[in-house]
Design a protein around this motif. Sequence first.
Motif, PDB file in Angstrom:
ATOM      1  N   VAL A 363       0.844  -1.173  -0.023  1.00 46.73           N
ATOM      2  CA  VAL A 363      -0.111  -0.075   0.056  1.00 46.73           C
ATOM      3  C   VAL A 363       0.939   1.327  -0.042  1.00 46.73           C
ATOM      4  O   VAL A 363       1.697   1.401   0.852  1.00 46.73           O
ATOM      5  CB  VAL A 363      -1.037   0.047   1.325  1.00 46.73           C
ATOM      6  N   HIS A 364       0.919   2.103  -1.111  1.00 43.52           N
ATOM      7  CA  HIS A 364       1.484   3.271  -1.137  1.00 43.52           C
ATOM      8  C   HIS A 364       0.871   4.409  -1.870  1.00 43.52           C
ATOM      9  O   HIS A 364      -0.046   4.132  -2.368  1.00 43.52           O
ATOM     10  CB  HIS A 364       2.708   3.044  -1.824  1.00 43.52           C
ATOM     11  N   GLN A 365       1.414   5.519  -1.769  1.00 47.94           N
ATOM     12  CA  GLN A 365       0.566   6.906  -2.329  1.00 47.94           C
ATOM     13  C   GLN A 365       1.525   7.550  -3.354  1.00 47.94           C
ATOM     14  O   GLN A 365       2.584   7.295  -3.544  1.00 47.94           O
ATOM     15  CB  GLN A 365       0.517   7.644  -0.969  1.00 47.94           C
ATOM     16  N   THR A 366       0.630   8.246  -4.319  1.00 47.44           N
ATOM     17  CA  THR A 366       1.275   9.104  -5.160  1.00 47.44           C
ATOM     18  C   THR A 366       0.371  10.391  -5.278  1.00 47.44           C
ATOM     19  O   THR A 366      -0.655  10.304  -5.320  1.00 47.44           O
ATOM     20  CB  THR A 366       1.095   8.308  -6.583  1.00 47.44           C
ATOM     21  N   ALA A 367       1.157  11.384  -5.006  1.00 46.43           N
ATOM     22  CA  ALA A 367       0.520  12.788  -5.279  1.00 46.43           C
ATOM     23  C   ALA A 367       0.032  13.048  -6.527  1.00 46.43           C
ATOM     24  O   ALA A 367       0.899  13.215  -7.459  1.00 46.43           O
ATOM     25  CB  ALA A 367       1.448  13.722  -4.435  1.00 46.43           C
ATOM     26  N   ARG A 368      -1.160  13.342  -6.980  1.00 45.43           N
ATOM     27  CA  ARG A 368      -1.456  13.575  -8.269  1.00 45.43           C
ATOM     28  C   ARG A 368      -1.261  15.173  -8.506  1.00 45.43           C
ATOM     29  O   ARG A 368      -0.646  15.702  -9.329  1.00 45.43           O
ATOM     30  CB  ARG A 368      -2.842  13.004  -8.606  1.00 45.43           C
ATOM     31  N   ASN A 369      -1.685  16.063  -7.535  1.00 51.32           N
ATOM     32  CA  ASN A 369      -1.443  17.439  -7.676  1.00 51.32           C
ATOM     33  C   ASN A 369      -1.942  17.762  -6.221  1.00 51.32           C
ATOM     34  O   ASN A 369      -2.037  17.248  -5.222  1.00 51.32           O
ATOM     35  CB  ASN A 369      -2.670  18.227  -8.478  1.00 51.32           C
ATOM     36  N   ALA A 370      -2.054  19.373  -6.237  1.00 49.66           N
ATOM     37  CA  ALA A 370      -2.278  19.796  -4.740  1.00 49.66           C
ATOM     38  C   ALA A 370      -3.804  19.436  -4.110  1.00 49.66           C
ATOM     39  O   ALA A 370      -3.884  19.649  -3.000  1.00 49.66           O
ATOM     40  CB  ALA A 370      -2.237  21.313  -4.755  1.00 49.66           C
ATOM     41  N   HIS A 371      -4.397  18.882  -5.009  1.00 50.21           N
ATOM     42  CA  HIS A 371      -6.107  18.702  -4.517  1.00 50.21           C
ATOM     43  C   HIS A 371      -6.261  17.006  -4.418  1.00 50.21           C
ATOM     44  O   HIS A 371      -7.322  16.748  -3.423  1.00 50.21           O
ATOM     45  CB  HIS A 371      -7.054  19.089  -5.543  1.00 50.21           C
ATOM     46  N   LYS A 435      -3.384  -4.037  -9.181  1.00 55.75           N
ATOM     47  CA  LYS A 435      -3.219  -2.769  -8.806  1.00 55.75           C
ATOM     48  C   LYS A 435      -4.419  -1.915  -8.562  1.00 55.75           C
ATOM     49  O   LYS A 435      -4.969  -1.755  -9.764  1.00 55.75           O
ATOM     50  CB  LYS A 435      -2.163  -2.171  -9.482  1.00 55.75           C
ATOM     51  N   ALA A 436      -4.970  -1.773  -7.498  1.00 52.20           N
ATOM     52  CA  ALA A 436      -6.287  -0.678  -7.254  1.00 52.20           C
ATOM     53  C   ALA A 436      -5.696   0.601  -6.977  1.00 52.20           C
ATOM     54  O   ALA A 436      -5.059   0.683  -5.905  1.00 52.20           O
ATOM     55  CB  ALA A 436      -7.010  -1.279  -6.184  1.00 52.20           C
ATOM     56  N   VAL A 437      -5.979   1.494  -7.782  1.00 55.59           N
ATOM     57  CA  VAL A 437      -5.608   2.970  -7.542  1.00 55.59           C
ATOM     58  C   VAL A 437      -6.968   3.640  -7.034  1.00 55.59           C
ATOM     59  O   VAL A 437      -7.866   3.885  -7.939  1.00 55.59           O
ATOM     60  CB  VAL A 437      -5.010   3.596  -8.756  1.00 55.59           C
ATOM     61  N   LEU A 438      -6.780   4.074  -5.790  1.00 58.04           N
ATOM     62  CA  LEU A 438      -7.874   5.047  -5.402  1.00 58.04           C
ATOM     63  C   LEU A 438      -7.805   6.546  -5.315  1.00 58.04           C
ATOM     64  O   LEU A 438      -6.713   6.628  -4.593  1.00 58.04           O
ATOM     65  CB  LEU A 438      -8.356   4.438  -4.042  1.00 58.04           C
ATOM     66  N   VAL A 439      -8.301   7.325  -5.861  1.00 56.16           N
ATOM     67  CA  VAL A 439      -7.965   8.619  -6.132  1.00 56.16           C
ATOM     68  C   VAL A 439      -8.935   9.266  -4.966  1.00 56.16           C
ATOM     69  O   VAL A 439     -10.341   9.342  -5.336  1.00 56.16           O
ATOM     70  CB  VAL A 439      -8.064   9.367  -7.516  1.00 56.16           C
ATOM     71  N   LEU A 440      -8.461  10.217  -3.920  1.00 56.16           N
ATOM     72  CA  LEU A 440      -9.285  10.629  -3.019  1.00 56.16           C
ATOM     73  C   LEU A 440      -8.858  12.376  -2.924  1.00 56.16           C
ATOM     74  O   LEU A 440      -7.495  12.562  -3.198  1.00 56.16           O
ATOM     75  CB  LEU A 440      -9.104  10.085  -1.639  1.00 56.16           C
TER      76      LEU A 440
END
Length: 447
Positions: A363-371, A435-440
């Motif tokens: 389980v890891h994270q990736t910053a898409r943008n400031a929001h 790989k499940a990518v959950l954008v929040l």
Amino acid sequence: MPNKILTRRLPSLRSRLLLAAAVWLITITLAAGYLVPNFIKRYLIDQEQQQLALYVDELTARVEFGADGRVSLPEKLSNPRFRSPYSGLYWTIQVNDQQFRSRSLWDARIAGDEQNGYTGPKQQSLLVVQRTILLPESDAPVTLMVASDQAKLNTTLQQLTQGLWLILLTMAAGILVLIWLQISWSLLPLRTLRQNLKHVRDGEATELTGTYPIEVKPVIDDLNALLFHYQELLERARNHAGNLSHALKTPIAILTNEVANLDPADQQQLTPALTQLRQHIDYHLGRARMAGAANVLAARSAPAVRVDAIAMAMNKVYADRGITLVNELDSELVVAVETRDLDEMVGNLIENSYKWASHLIRVHQTARNAHTVSITIEDDGPGMDCEDYHTVLQRGTRLDETTPGSGLGLSIVNELAHSYRGSLTLDRSALGGIKAVLVLPRPRTES
């Protein structure tokens, strides 16, 4: 398709108003700085020409021909500058080839013409008024010319222009400061509204308070009514969902037990209907839980903490499988999602990974943008075909009927993510599984 959040920052109302005022002031200042000196110059030239015209009248009255036929000026002109060498004020009388000139010209002449301008003894630019007359004593025309040096006029004009620009710039700066103060004072209610919205978003208040102008007050009242109505509806929906869940569990359990005592043929006929009924109930209860947070503006959760808690529970349930979950999420990461909804989404995805992983879940994270931020959950399981990635997100779809489950988990996660303006996508993992990518969304912060 997930909603795209606009990232381009638009200028504030204060910036727009100040920019409009600055453009207007600069335009007016430049126009005044260009037009007013021209008006002053035209006025000074007209005044100087009128004075020179008076000298021409005086020269006309005093010029005459002597007995020898030569032009003469018996009486001197009134202004003593005509008798001071190179004083800047000159006159000449021209008859045929004869020229009679003032003492101020000394041994020089006025050169030039109307088209190219006139120059004086020291090559200075001259302002000239001339007149041609006929005298009774001569048949030849007499040309009278009076000229003055424009240096003094230009110096005066330059001093006036400098003073004018100083006044205009000081006035423009003062007006701009006054406009800034006026805009700041006018926008003060909006700043108060912004602070109150922050308090509501942070969960410190449930409504907008404060005193607002009559232009803004109706909007505040409507927002407060909307917030109250939303919270009431949400709480009522959650209560109804909980009551319905408790009311249906017992009858369904009784029916399931009774069906288990029937003949195999009857069981085969009734069990699918009960299973379908249970799936519908689970799905719609999940939709009811999806209504959102009790205070949607203040919703905040720490994914790293929730993943640790869910992993601890899953390690007990699936202890015999020997699965290792590696949580690489930043402990300070915060998402704008209610904790129960985050548990619902992350819990379903992690449970699926525990069911299918061979040894490892990451389980890891990736910053898409400031929001927004992407939380990725991947495993080293067998995976699935690419054409099934979209299919399994549909309600009730199960690719393996032998594995326990209702087939509603991924559908609920998908709809929950969309309710928060996020998304859920599936892809093949570098570990070999899914790989499940959950954008929040991230919480909004004050700039």
